[in-house]
Design an enzyme around this catalytic site. Structure first.
Site, mmCIF file in Angstrom:
data_model
loop_
_atom_site.group_PDB
_atom_site.id
_atom_site.type_symbol
_atom_site.label_atom_id
_atom_site.label_comp_id
_atom_site.label_asym_id
_atom_site.label_seq_id
_atom_site.Cartn_x
_atom_site.Cartn_y
_atom_site.Cartn_z
ATOM 1 N N ARG A 22 0.800 -1.227 0.000
ATOM 2 C CA ARG A 22 0.000 0.000 0.000
ATOM 3 C C ARG A 22 0.837 1.284 0.000
ATOM 4 O O ARG A 22 0.314 2.368 -0.207
ATOM 5 C CB ARG A 22 -0.950 -0.015 1.207
ATOM 6 C CG ARG A 22 -2.154 -0.889 0.987
ATOM 7 C CD ARG A 22 -2.917 -1.122 2.276
ATOM 8 N NE ARG A 22 -2.210 -2.043 3.170
ATOM 9 C CZ ARG A 22 -2.568 -2.282 4.436
ATOM 10 N NH1 ARG A 22 -3.600 -1.664 4.964
ATOM 11 N NH2 ARG A 22 -1.889 -3.136 5.168
ATOM 12 N N GLN A 82 13.186 -14.533 5.103
ATOM 13 C CA GLN A 82 11.920 -15.250 4.871
ATOM 14 C C GLN A 82 11.608 -15.140 3.377
ATOM 15 O O GLN A 82 11.231 -14.067 2.904
ATOM 16 C CB GLN A 82 10.796 -14.626 5.702
ATOM 17 C CG GLN A 82 9.514 -15.430 5.631
ATOM 18 C CD GLN A 82 8.311 -14.696 6.218
ATOM 19 O OE1 GLN A 82 8.252 -13.464 6.198
ATOM 20 N NE2 GLN A 82 7.352 -15.444 6.717
ATOM 21 N N THR A 88 2.867 -13.997 10.087
ATOM 22 C CA THR A 88 3.701 -13.530 11.213
ATOM 23 C C THR A 88 4.175 -14.695 12.084
ATOM 24 O O THR A 88 5.269 -14.644 12.654
ATOM 25 C CB THR A 88 2.937 -12.502 12.070
ATOM 26 O OG1 THR A 88 1.614 -13.003 12.338
ATOM 27 C CG2 THR A 88 2.806 -11.166 11.363
ATOM 28 N N ASN A 240 1.175 1.712 7.017
ATOM 29 C CA ASN A 240 0.910 0.822 5.881
ATOM 30 C C ASN A 240 0.815 1.585 4.571
ATOM 31 O O ASN A 240 0.976 1.025 3.505
ATOM 32 C CB ASN A 240 -0.371 0.021 6.122
ATOM 33 C CG ASN A 240 -0.216 -0.919 7.313
ATOM 34 O OD1 ASN A 240 0.670 -1.761 7.335
ATOM 35 N ND2 ASN A 240 -1.044 -0.729 8.321
#
Ligand code: UD1
Ligand code: MG
Length: 482
Positions: A22, A82, A88, A240
Site C-alpha cells: 500500500r 523469509q 507472522t 501501511n
C-alpha cells in the site's frame, strides 16, 4: 520499567519481511523515514534500552537494501531471510531457528513489527516488566482505539481475561465492535512460544500462519496469557500507506518539539517546524515558523533560527541568527548572521560574527572572524581572512570549465562591488580591488587592484544620435537651463 532492576531480554525479533504494497513505492516500507530516521531505525531505537542479548530482524522484500541499512544503523542485529510470506507466525518460527533458551532466565522473547515507529523504549520496558512479574507465557501489548479497523481484536473471556486475538478478516460482526486491539508487540516465554508455534495452522481468511493464534493455543493448554494496555494509543500506530506515514511523521515531530520546549527551547509554531530526532538544540534557542532542522545539525545557546530556514547537517554557534536561508553541511560561528535568502553549501565555514546577506551562495570556503559578504555574491573554493568585506555582486570565478581553483584573500581586505576574482588568485592583507574589476592576477598587500577600461564620455551624443526621444528632450532641457 518504573523502578526496580532492569529486566533482561534474551531475544528481540523484528518482523519486517512484508511487501508494504500500500506504500506504492520502489523502496521497502521499513526504509521510509520520519523525522530523519527509517521506520525500522525507530523500532530498533525503542528496543535499545531493553538491552536484548540478541536482535533478529526478519527480512524478505528488498532483502539486500534492508540488510545494508541494518548494517549501518545496527551492526549487531542479525537478519533472517523469509523467502515466502507465510504469515507472522511463520516469520517468528524462522527467527527462532537456532535460538537456545538460557535456562537461568527462562528465555524472554519480544516480538514486534518494523513498521510501528512511535513505540517508545519506556512502554517496551513496562511491557517486559509486566510480563516478568506476572510470570505469564505471553503478554500482549494492547491499546484502545477510537477506530479499531484493520487491527486484530483482543477478545476477553467472561472474567475479563485475555482469551484470544481475532484478525479483522476472520472476526464476527460482534467481535469487530471490540475497541481493544493487538499492537503486534508481545513478550513470550521462549519454550512456551516455541511449543505453540509448532501447533499453528493456516486455516484462516489469509491462509497464513498467524502469530496471534499462539495466544489461544497457550490458553487452551492452561497457560497464563495476559494483556498490557498502553496509556498512549498513538504509540502503536502502524505505517501501511503514505497517509499513515504522514500521520506518524506529524506525531513524531510533535513529540520532538514538545521535548525541546520542555528543555528550554522556544518554538513559536511547532506545527510548521520540522525537527529530526538526530538534531541537538541548546537552551534558549528561538525557532521561528517554517523551519526545518535536519540530520546531525547542532545549534548553540540563544541562536535565532527562522522564519523559513532549513539547516541540514549544520553546526550553528551561540547567538547566531539564520533566517530565510538554506544551509547544508555548513559551520556557522557564534553571533554570525546568515540571511535572508542565503544558500550555504557543503564545506562552508563561517567564523564568529561573520555576516552573509541576501542572494549569496557559498561553498567550500572559510571566512575569518567578522568578515562580511552582504549582497548578491558567489563564493566558491576560497579562504578569506578576518574583518574583510566582499562588495556587492562579487563573483569568485573558481571554475575554468574543467577544473576548480582556489582564491585566497587576507585580513581587512576590501573587494570592490562587482569584482570578478578569477582563480587561482591571491589578494594580500589590507588590499583593495576597484569596483567592476576583473582580477586575474594577484594583488599584493596594501595595493589597489584595478582591472577595467578607463571611462570616456562622448559629449552631445544623445542629442545627435537619438533625436526626438524623451532622453534627447530631457538632455535639451538641461542644456537650455545652462
Ligand atoms: C498484525 C497482527 C494484528 C495486529 C497488527 C498490528 C497478525 C496475524 N496480525 O496484522 O493482530 O493488530 O499486526 O499492527 O500477526 N511480516 C513478515 N512476514 C510475514 C508476514 C508479516 O515479516 O510473512 C511482517 C510485516 O512486514 C509487518 C509485520 O510482520 O512488519 C506485521 O504484518 P502485517 O501484514 O502488517 O500484519 P497486520 O495485518 O498489520
Ligand atoms: Mg501492519
Amino acid at each position: 520499567m518504573k523502578g526496580g532492576k532492569l529486566s533482561k531480554l534474551d531475544l528481540a525479533i523484528v518482523l519486517a519481511a512484508g511487501e508494504g504494497t500500500r506504500m506504492k513505492s520502489s523502496r521497502a516500507k521499513v526504509l521510509h523515514e520520519i523525522a530523519g530516521r527509517s521506520l525500522l531505525g525507530h523500532v530498533l531505537h525503542a528496543l535499545s534500552p531493553l538491552q536484548a542479548n540478541e536482535v533478529r530482524v526478519v527480512v524478505g522484500v528488498a532483502k539486500d537494501e534492508v540488510t545494508n541499512h541494518l548494517a549501518q544503523i545496527s551492526p549487531n542485529a542479525k537478519t533472517v531471510f523469509q523467502e515466502v510470506r507465510g504469515g507472522t507466525g511463520h516469520a517468528t518460527k524462522l527467527a527462532l531457528e537456532g535460538f537456545s533458551v538460557s535456562s537461568s532466565r527462562n528465555g524472554a522473547v519480544l516480538v514486534c513489527a518494523g513498521d510501528t515507529p512511535l513505540l517508545t523504549g519506556q512502554t517496551l520496558l513496562d511491557l517486559l516488566a509486566a510480563h516478568q512479574s506476572s510470570g505469564a507465557s505471553a503478554t500482549v501489548l494492547t491499546a484502545e482505539m477510537l477506530d479499531p479497523s484493520g487491527y486484530g481484536r483482543i477478545i476477553r473471556d467472561a472474567s475479563n481475561n485475555l482469551a484470544q486475538i481475532v484478525e479483522e478478516k476472520d472476526a464476527s460482526q460482534q467481535q469487530k465492535q471490540t475497541l481493544e486491539i493487538n499492537s503486534g508487540v508481545y513478550v513470550f516465554t521462549a519454550p512456551d512460544l516455541i511449543a505453540a508455534l509448532g501447533k499453528l495452522t493456516a486455516h484462516n481468511a489469509q491462509k497464513e500462519e498467524y502469530l496471534t493464534d499462539v495466544i489461544a493455543i497457550l490458553k487452551s493448554e492452561g497457560k497464563l496469557v495476559s494483556a498490557f494496555m498502553t496509556a498512549d494509543y498513538t504509540e502503536v500506530f502502524g505505517v501501511n500507506d503514505r497517509e499513515q506515514l504522514a500521520t506518524c511523521g506529524f506525531l513524531m515531530n510533535a513529540r520532538i518539539c514538545e521535548a525541546l520546549m520542555k528543555s528550554g527551547v522556544t518554538i513559536v509554531d511547532p506545527m510548521s517546524t520540522w525537527i529530526d530526532v538526530t538534531a541537538e538544540i541548546e537552551v534558549d534557542v528561538h525557532i521561528e515558523p517554517g523551519t526545518a532542522i535536519k540530520g546531525s545539525t547542532k545549534i548553540g545557546k540563544s541562536a535565532v533560527i527562522g522564519p523559513r530556514a532549513s539547516l541540514i547537517d549544520c553546526q550553528v554557534g551561540e547567538a547566531a541568527k539564520v533566517f530565510e536561508s538554506h544551509c547544508q553541511e555548513a559551520v556557522i560561528g557564534s553571533a554570525a548572521q546568515v540571511g535572508p535568502y542565503t544558500h550555504l553549501r557543503s564545506g562552508t565555514v563561517l567564523s564568529d560574527q561573520v555576516r552573509v546577506g541576501s542572494f549569496v551562495e557559498i561553498k567550500n570556503s572559510n571566512f575569518g572572524a567578522g568578515s562580511k559578504v552582504p549582497h548578491l555574491s558567489y563564493v566558491g573554493d576560497a579562504t578569506i581572512g578576518s574583518e574583510t568585506n566582499i562588495g556587492a555582486a562579487t563573483v569568485f570565478v573558481n571554475y575554468d570549465g574543467v577544473d576548480k581553483h582556489k582564491t585566497v584573500i587576507g585580513n581587512h581586505v576590501r573587494i570592490g562591488s562587482d569584482s570578478m576574482l578569477v582563480a587561482p588568485v591571491t589578494i594580500g592583507d589590507g588590499a583593495y580591488t576597484a569596483a567592476g574589476s576583473v582580477i586575474t592576477e594577484d594583488v599584493p598587500a596594501g595595493a589597489l587592484g584595478i582591472a577595467r577600461a578607463k571611462q570616456s564620455n562622448i559629449l552631445g551624443w544623445v542629442l545627435k544620435k537619438r533625436k526626438g526621444t524623451k532622453s534627447a528632450e530631457a538632455a535639451a532641457k538641461k542644456e537650455g537651463q545652462k
